[in-house]
Write a protein that holds these residues in place. Structure first.
Motif: not given
Length: 441
Positions: A118-137
């Motif tokens: 679960v811990r690694s999944i949460l970190v992965g979700i956070l990284r993916t979210t910030l990456l996609v949102e950051g590039v799109t923004a």
């Protein structure tokens, strides 16, 4: 007595987030003009934001102040990330540890295969979210500034807000006409559509693509179902919407051919549970609305920001039907056999979802004067947490808006919690009843 079942924890977590968001939106600082927002307006908006739907009863940029808009953005981010995932992530960041109950609840919400990862999944979700949102923004902010002359600070805010809203499949926009003013601008429509598609695939699929992108043979059944289903639905939706609306003077007709295709693709993408619109939905042909109902009802990938039944559920039903028609004995998907428990779960979810949509539609038909096509579209949009609207949301009586609130809540949590509950309730029986076959058809 505290809830012990993960489904109960998830439901209560979302309810608490909605309540907190409602209270924040009722503050005078959240609304333009004197006084605070009405409770129903705040509740509807908070529910729509946390459930990443996008339906609104007020004009977002005109009704809410900067504080209110930031609150909505935060609710969208938390709701899209997942209440239990967000809470567990805070626990990891602050205390660097997670309790067993948090691990179980988060595993149920993120569809993890076990509680140890679960811990690694949460970190992965956070990284993916910030990456996609950051590039799109960045892309959107640059376009708003360079293409439309918006001030730098405003361009950044517009870019961030719409990037977060897009990746989380929320559909909230800071323009009174949503994105209809950018119907022919690929630098706005394509980044938003791309973020919506990525968010709609679901985090498990994104993680597997990152690990095994070059090795499709290693992809799990979920990834194959979601990718193939997404491609088919996007193409079919684009072709159908573009063809039906091609000559309509109220939608695609006035646009150049290239922009018509772009608008058709954009609206097909938005039926994947994101409520942006680049054309006036209220002017679409009833046949187009019905086709979009089907797409919204199916939804996107599991364990992500999308809603609806989920492509995997629809895919399971499709292969069950194919097996029955072809005379097979076992349901096989991409060279693997489906357990019978999955058959029952998929059928149960579809029947309950269909019952919810039909019941809500009938009630709204009794208390409003709107036609079936518009009411059904609104209900399916609420259930699929899409947020597309024909423009009748604000005109629905208070009782009807409460019904839509409940439908949004059930649509965001129903498939997740029901699937978890059905899976955890499974238990071996020590006996079986005699078989008897009823007449079918």
């Amino acid at each position: 007595m505290s809830p012990r079942h993960p489904a109960q924890v998830i439901v209560l977590g979302f309810a608490a987030a909605i309540l907190a968001g409602t209270l924040l939106l009722t503050l005078p600082t959240s609304r333009v003009g004197p006084g605070g927002a009405g409770f129903l307006e705040a509740l509807f908006t908070a529910t729509s934001a946390v459930c990443v739907t996008g339906l609104t009863v007020v004009d977002t940029p005109a009704y809410w102040t900067g504080v209110g808009q930031v609150t909505i953005l935060a609710l969208i981010q938390i709701g899209g990330f997942g209440i239990m995932s967000f809470a567990s992530l805070l626990g990891v960041l602050l205390a660097r540890r997670m309790g067993l109950r948090s691990r179980i609840s988060t595993a149920a919400e993120t569809k993890s295969t076990g509680i140890g990862d679960v811990r690694s999944i949460l970190v992965g979700i956070l990284r993916t979210t910030l990456l996609v949102e950051g590039v799109t923004a960045v892309i959107l902010a640059g376009r708003f500034h360079l293409g439309y002359g918006r001030p730098p600070a405003e361009s950044v805010w517009l870019g961030v807000f719409h990037a977060v809203s897009a990746f989380n499949n929320a559909g909230f926009a800071l323009f009174s006409d949503n994105l209809t003013g950018f119907v022919g601008d690929p630098w706005i429509c394509l980044p938003v559509a791309g973020a919506v598609i990525l968010g709609g695939l679901g985090f498990p699929v994104l993680f597997e693509l990152r690990r095994h992108f070059r090795y499709p043979r290693k992809w799990l059944m979920t990834t194959k179902l979601v990718l193939s289903g997404t491609l088919v639905l996007l193409v079919l939706g684009t072709v159908f919407i573009t063809a039906v609306e091609w000559s309509s003077p109220a939608t695609l007709g006035p646009l150049p051919p290239g922009e018509r295709v772009l608008a058709g693709f954009f609206q097909s993408t938005m039926t994947r549970t994101a409520g942006f619109n680049s054309v006036d939905i209220g002017q679409l042909h009833p046949v187009t609305l019905l086709a979009m109902d089907v797409l919204m009802f199916i939804g996107g990938g599991p364990a992500g920001t999308a809603g609806g039944l989920k492509i995997t559920t629809f895919g399971v039903l499709f292969f069950i039907l194919y097996t029955e028609i072809s005379g097979g004995n076992a349901v096989n998907v991409f060279g693997k056999r489906l357990p019978r428990s999955v058959h029952r779960q998929a059928i149960s979810i579809v029947l309950l979802a269909g019952g919810l949509v039909i019941t809500a539609t009938m009630v709204l038909m009794l208390i409003t004067d709107f036609g079936l096509d518009r009411i059904l579209f609104e209900v399916v949009s609420a259930f699929g947490t899409v947020g597309l609207s024909t423009g009748i949301t604000a005109g629905i009586p208070s009782v009807g808006q409460v019904i839509l609130i409940l439908v949004m809540f059930a649509g965001r949590l129903g498939p997740v919690t029901l699937a978890s509950a059905l899976a955890l309730r499974s238990r071996p029986l020590q006996y079986e009843y005699p078989k008897e076959r009823p007449l079918i058809g």
